[in-house]
Design an enzyme around this catalytic site. Structure first.
Site, PDB file in Angstrom:
ATOM      1  N   MET A  40      -9.768 -59.727  30.500  1.00  0.00           N
ATOM      2  CA  MET A  40     -11.046 -59.399  31.010  1.00  0.00           C
ATOM      3  C   MET A  40     -12.323 -60.125  30.989  1.00  0.00           C
ATOM      4  O   MET A  40     -13.091 -60.839  30.003  1.00  0.00           O
ATOM      5  CB  MET A  40     -11.071 -58.261  30.176  1.00  0.00           C
ATOM      6  CG  MET A  40     -10.552 -57.016  30.578  1.00  0.00           C
ATOM      7  SD  MET A  40     -10.926 -55.954  31.693  1.00  0.00           S
ATOM      8  CE  MET A  40      -9.673 -54.859  31.919  1.00  0.00           C
ATOM      9  N   HIS A  41     -13.171 -60.408  32.751  1.00  0.00           N
ATOM     10  CA  HIS A  41     -13.881 -61.377  32.354  1.00  0.00           C
ATOM     11  C   HIS A  41     -14.824 -61.428  33.660  1.00  0.00           C
ATOM     12  O   HIS A  41     -16.259 -61.324  33.744  1.00  0.00           O
ATOM     13  CB  HIS A  41     -13.383 -62.368  32.824  1.00  0.00           C
ATOM     14  CG  HIS A  41     -12.694 -62.917  34.544  1.00  0.00           C
ATOM     15  ND1 HIS A  41     -11.750 -62.057  34.630  1.00  0.00           N
ATOM     16  CD2 HIS A  41     -13.307 -63.579  35.320  1.00  0.00           C
ATOM     17  CE1 HIS A  41     -11.561 -62.436  35.923  1.00  0.00           C
ATOM     18  NE2 HIS A  41     -12.714 -63.122  36.635  1.00  0.00           N
ATOM     19  N   ARG A  42     -15.401 -59.624  34.242  1.00  0.00           N
ATOM     20  CA  ARG A  42     -15.840 -59.825  34.959  1.00  0.00           C
ATOM     21  C   ARG A  42     -17.413 -59.082  34.890  1.00  0.00           C
ATOM     22  O   ARG A  42     -17.025 -58.271  33.287  1.00  0.00           O
ATOM     23  CB  ARG A  42     -15.194 -58.486  36.221  1.00  0.00           C
ATOM     24  CG  ARG A  42     -13.696 -58.380  37.017  1.00  0.00           C
ATOM     25  CD  ARG A  42     -14.531 -59.233  37.852  1.00  0.00           C
ATOM     26  NE  ARG A  42     -13.421 -59.689  39.064  1.00  0.00           N
ATOM     27  CZ  ARG A  42     -13.576 -60.524  40.031  1.00  0.00           C
ATOM     28  NH1 ARG A  42     -14.353 -61.021  40.613  1.00  0.00           N
ATOM     29  NH2 ARG A  42     -11.998 -60.488  41.167  1.00  0.00           N
TER      30      ARG A  42
END
Length: 369
Positions: free
Chosen positions: A206-208
């Site tokens: 998860m990085h957005r």
């Protein structure tokens, strides 16, 4: 074209390195002089140097070291640094990859200096202008002389935006070239042992910004990831973007959530290959799971890679849909075997490991023309 025959590749983030490796290799086989400019947008070893080592990329000729920062600060540093490099080298062509800030910055600088641009992975569209990546890829395509396309629907997107058909070339996906070339190295059992992973697990990334920047959103996401962990262990190599927010939201409070540092390419894809399912907001991972046959749950309202849904294992899910979708994916993989064999009858067209040579052919023809 300019008098110089050197080609400059601009790379800034880990997906760029994976896409560039087969292109650089194919052009090297044609005796072309190449320069690799690493902007330093991803700058720690696990997100940068290890990729050069593992993928056989040449050491960068220059590292601009722009580091992190706001979009404005990072882009300003990129514009200044890249302009100096392009003026000094006067390349025949600048080759950019994907949709990161390094990509749009290089395309803009080259266009203003009247240097041709080739965009690898052109034409992908999420149609969501709140995504910085969507802004970057749309503008890069307008500035590019060669739009090198990974999937058929992207050709239609470019046509609707008025891009001349002579600039568009369907070449396949160089990220898949890299995946297929390294299949024998993806040793899931070794990675399980070295990183102390459970036998059966869901791998998450998860990085957005839309998922991890806001503390309340990150906390909601963590709650649903904990719900997945109630079903099976969750292994999550945490990207520097969002790490503090996710950990502050209690990501590692669940006993079946295993938080890792970022992994190199070989270890990461080996972990993906052995996963019962993947939960992600990444773009490239949707493609890699398509080839590896691993169920992929993409926590986004849209994707610029719809071919991974029609030809692959990908499914878009909301936060609320995540746990039920994970339960279904885990039921299908009840044997705990992870992904199936790479490549099948529904593999997207030209995702065959030969995109790099096709891209090199297009580029060489453009240099002669």
């Amino acid at each position: 074209m300019t008098a110089s025959r050197v080609l400059v590749h601009v790379l800034g983030a880990r997906p760029n390195f994976v896409k560039a490796a087969p292109v650089i290799r194919a052009l090297a086989g044609r005796g072309v002089e190449q320069v690799v400019v690493h902007t330093g947008q991803h700058y720690d070893r696990a997100m940068s140097e290890v990729f050069f080592d593992e993928l056989g990329l040449p050491e960068p000729d220059v590292n601009l070291g722009v580091g992190s920062g706001s979009h404005a600060a990072q882009t300003a540093a990129l514009l200044t640094g890249l302009e100096d490099e392009f003026i000094r080298r006067s390349p025949a062509l600048v080759i950019v990859y994907g949709d990161v800030n390094s990509t749009i910055s290089a395309a803009l600088v080259a266009a203003k200096l009247h240097i041709p641009v080739a965009h690898v992975e052109a034409g992908l569209r999420s149609f969501d202008m709140t995504m910085p990546e969507e802004v970057n890829r749309r503008l890069t395509d307008q500035l590019s002389d060669l739009c090198l396309v990974t999937s058929p629907e992207a050709v239609g997107h470019l046509a609707r935006e008025g891009v001349d058909v002579d600039r568009v070339h369907l070449v396949g996906n160089p990220m898949i070239d890299t995946l297929l070339a390294n299949l024998d190295k993806f040793d899931t059992e070794r990675v399980r042992a070295e990183h102390r992973l459970p036998e059966r697990y869901v791998l998450a990334t998860m990085h957005r910004p839309a998922n991890v920047d806001d503390p309340d959103t990150a906390a909601a996401l963590v709650g649903h990831l904990h719900g997945v962990a109630d079903l099976a262990d969750v292994v999550i190599p945490v990207h520097p973007r969002g790490r503090a927010t996710l950990l502050a939201a209690g990501l590692d409070d669940h006993p079946r959530v295993h938080v890792l540092e970022p992994l190199g390419y070989i270890d990461f894809i080996a972990a993906v290959r052995g996963a019962a399912a993947v939960v992600t907001d990444s773009g490239g991972l949707q493609e890699e799971t398509t080839i590896l046959g691993v169920p992929c749950l993409t926590v986004r309202p849209n994707t610029e890679r719809p071919i991974t849904i029609t030809h692959g294992t990908n499914r878009l899910v909301t936060f609320e849909e995540l746990v039920p979708a994970a339960r279904k994916a885990l039921a299908v993989d009840a044997g705990g075997t992870g992904g199936s064999s790479p490549m099948n009858d529904s593999t997207p067209p030209l995702w065959d490991g030969q995109a790099g040579p096709r891209i090199a052919d297009v580029i060489m023809e453009s240099l002669v023309g």
